[in-house]
Design an enzyme around this catalytic site. Structure first.
Site, PDB file in Angstrom:
ATOM      1  CB  SER A  63       5.655   6.052  -6.822  1.00  0.00           C
ATOM      2  OG  SER A  63       6.093   6.331  -8.136  1.00  0.00           O
ATOM      3  CG  ASP A 102      11.218   1.114  -9.212  1.00  0.00           C
ATOM      4  OD1 ASP A 102      11.009   1.769 -10.252  1.00  0.00           O
ATOM      5  OD2 ASP A 102      10.752   1.430  -8.105  1.00  0.00           O
ATOM      6  CG  HIS A 135       7.413   1.532  -9.344  1.00  0.00           C
ATOM      7  ND1 HIS A 135       8.217   2.428  -8.681  1.00  0.00           N
ATOM      8  CD2 HIS A 135       6.206   2.149  -9.487  1.00  0.00           C
ATOM      9  CE1 HIS A 135       7.535   3.538  -8.446  1.00  0.00           C
ATOM     10  NE2 HIS A 135       6.309   3.386  -8.915  1.00  0.00           N
TER      11      HIS A 135
END
Length: 338
Positions: free
Chosen positions: A181, A276, A306
Site C-alpha cells: 500500500s 481493492d 486490501h
C-alpha cells in the site's frame, strides 16, 4: 475472529452470507466473514484522530497475526537519516546465512498509521519463505511529518543499506525494495529516485497493492468504495493528512505512475487484490512499466481484499496468497543475481 474462522466452511458461509460477486469476481468466504465481523465490531482504518487510528490498528494487528511462527533472529538497527535517527528491525531466518539477499520493507498504513510491530508477522513470513534477510523501517508518519518526510526516510534507509550491506549480512547486488500500500508507493519512489539520481539500483521491486497515483481515480475506487476494508473515505482521510495543501499531486514522489520516464527501472512484481479500491492503480503501474520495457510481472488475487498480508493468522487463504508473494520475491532475486 479466530473461533469463527476455525468453523467448517459451510458454517462460515452461512455466517458470511450469500457470496458477493462484483466486477466479475467472487469474494473469498473468509474475507467476507472477516468483513462482517469487522462491521459488527466497528473496526475501521480511519478514526477521529491519527492517534486513535494508530491505537486501533496496533490492537487489531495482534488479533490477525499467527499464533505460532518459526524461530527467527531479529535485532534493531538505527539508521541515520536527514530527519533524525530511524528505528528499523532486521529479520534473519535461521536458514539464511551471510551475503544473503535482503528486502528493505516499507510498511503500509496510508503514511499515517502502521509501524514495524503492525507488520512484524508479514515481514517475518516473507523473510522466512523467500529465504532473505529483511529490514523493516519505521519511517516518519503524517500529519506530524507530512510529505515528503516518508520519502526522505525511505531513500535514506535504502542508501544506508547499500552502504552497509556487509554489516547487515547482505549481498550488495541483491537488495530489493518492497512494501504494501503506502509502503509499495515508497518502494516504487525509492527505485525511481535511485535511477534518476544515478545511484545503486535495487535488484528488484516488490509492490504489494501499491498506491501510485494521487491525480486520477480509476474504476476500482468506485466499485469498492465501501464495505471492503479500505474505503474511499479512508483514502481521502489518509491523503488529507499526508499531502500538504497546495502540493503538486503529480509529483512522481507522490504519484510514481506519473513519472515522465519509467525506462531503466529494476525488475518488478506488482501484486493486487480483486476487491481493492487501489487495484486499478497498481495494474496501471504494471502496464506503464511494461510499456517502458521494464521486466515486470502482475498477479491479481481476484478473491481478496486490501491488507491481506496482515491477516496471516485469520485464514489459510491469506497465507496462501502471501506465500505466493514470497515465491515471487525469491524468484525475482534469483533471476537478477549477478
Amino acid at each position: 475472529m479466530r473461533a469463527a474462522m476455525a468453523l467448517p466452511r459451510h458454517i462460515r458461509r452461512l455466517m458470511a452470507g450469500r457470496p458477493i460477486e462484483l466486477d466479475g469476481q467472487t469474494l473469498d468466504v473468509d474475507a467476507q466473514l472477516m468483513l462482517r465481523i469487522n462491521q459488527f465490531a466497528g473496526i475501521q482504518l480511519a478514526a477521529a484522530s491519527p492517534e486513535e487510528a494508530r491505537t486501533n490498528l496496533n490492537a487489531s494487528a495482534k488479533i490477525a497475526e499467527r499464533a505460532s511462527r518459526p524461530p527467527m533472529r531479529s535485532r534493531p538497527v538505527r539508521i541515520p537519516a536527514r530527519g533524525g535517527e530511524l528505528y528499523s528491525r532486521l529479520y534473519i531466518p535461521n536458514h539464511v546465512g551471510e551475503n544473503a539477499p535482503l528486502l528493505v520493507f516499507y510498511h503500509g498504513g496510508g503514511w499515517v498509521v502502521g509501524n514495524v510491530e503492525t507488520h512484524d508477522d508479514a515481514v517475518r513470513f516473507l523473510a522466512q519463505h523467500a529465504g532473505v534477510r529483511a529490514l523493516s523501517v519505521d519511517y516518519r508518519l503524517a500529519p506530524e511529518h507530512p510529505f515528503p518526510a516518508a520519502v526522505e526516510d525511505a531513500i535514506d534507509t535504502y542508501e544506508y543499506v547499500v552502504a552497509n550491506a556487509e554489516q547487515l549480512g547482505a549481498d550488495p547486488n541483491r537488495i530489493a525494495v518492497g512494501g504494501d500500500s503506502a509502503g509499495g508507493n515508497l518502494a516504487a519512489v525509492v527505485a525511481q529516485q535511485a535511477k534518476d539520481n544515478g545511484g545503486n539500483l535495487p535488484a528488484f521491486q516488490l509492490l504489494i497493492y501499491p498506491e501510485v497515483d494521487f491525480v486520477n481515480r480509476r474504476a476500482s475506487r468506485k466499485f469498492f468504495s465501501e464495505g471492503f476494508f479500505l474505503t474511499d473515505d479512508d483514502m481521502n482521510w489518509f491523503e488529507g493528512h499526508y499531502v500538504p495543501e497546495g502540493a503538486d499531486k503529480s509529483d512522481p514522489r507522490l504519484s510514481p505512475l506519473l513519472a515522465k520516464d519509467l525506462s531503466g527501472l529494476p525488475p518488478a512484481a506488482v501484486i493486487t487484490a480483486g476487491f481493492d479500491p487501489l487495484r486499478d492503480n497498481g495494474e496501471a503501474y504494471y502496464d506503464a512499466l511494461k510499456k517502458a520495457s521494464v521486466p515486470v510481472t502482475l498477479h491479481r488475487h481476484w478473491d481478496l481484499i486490501h491488507g491481506f498480508i496482515n491477516l496471516l493468522g485469520i485464514s489459510p487463504r491469506f497465507r496462501e496468497a502471501t506465500l505466493e508473494i514470497a515465491g515471487v520475491l525469491r524468484t525475482g532475486l534469483d533471476l537478477t543475481a549477478k
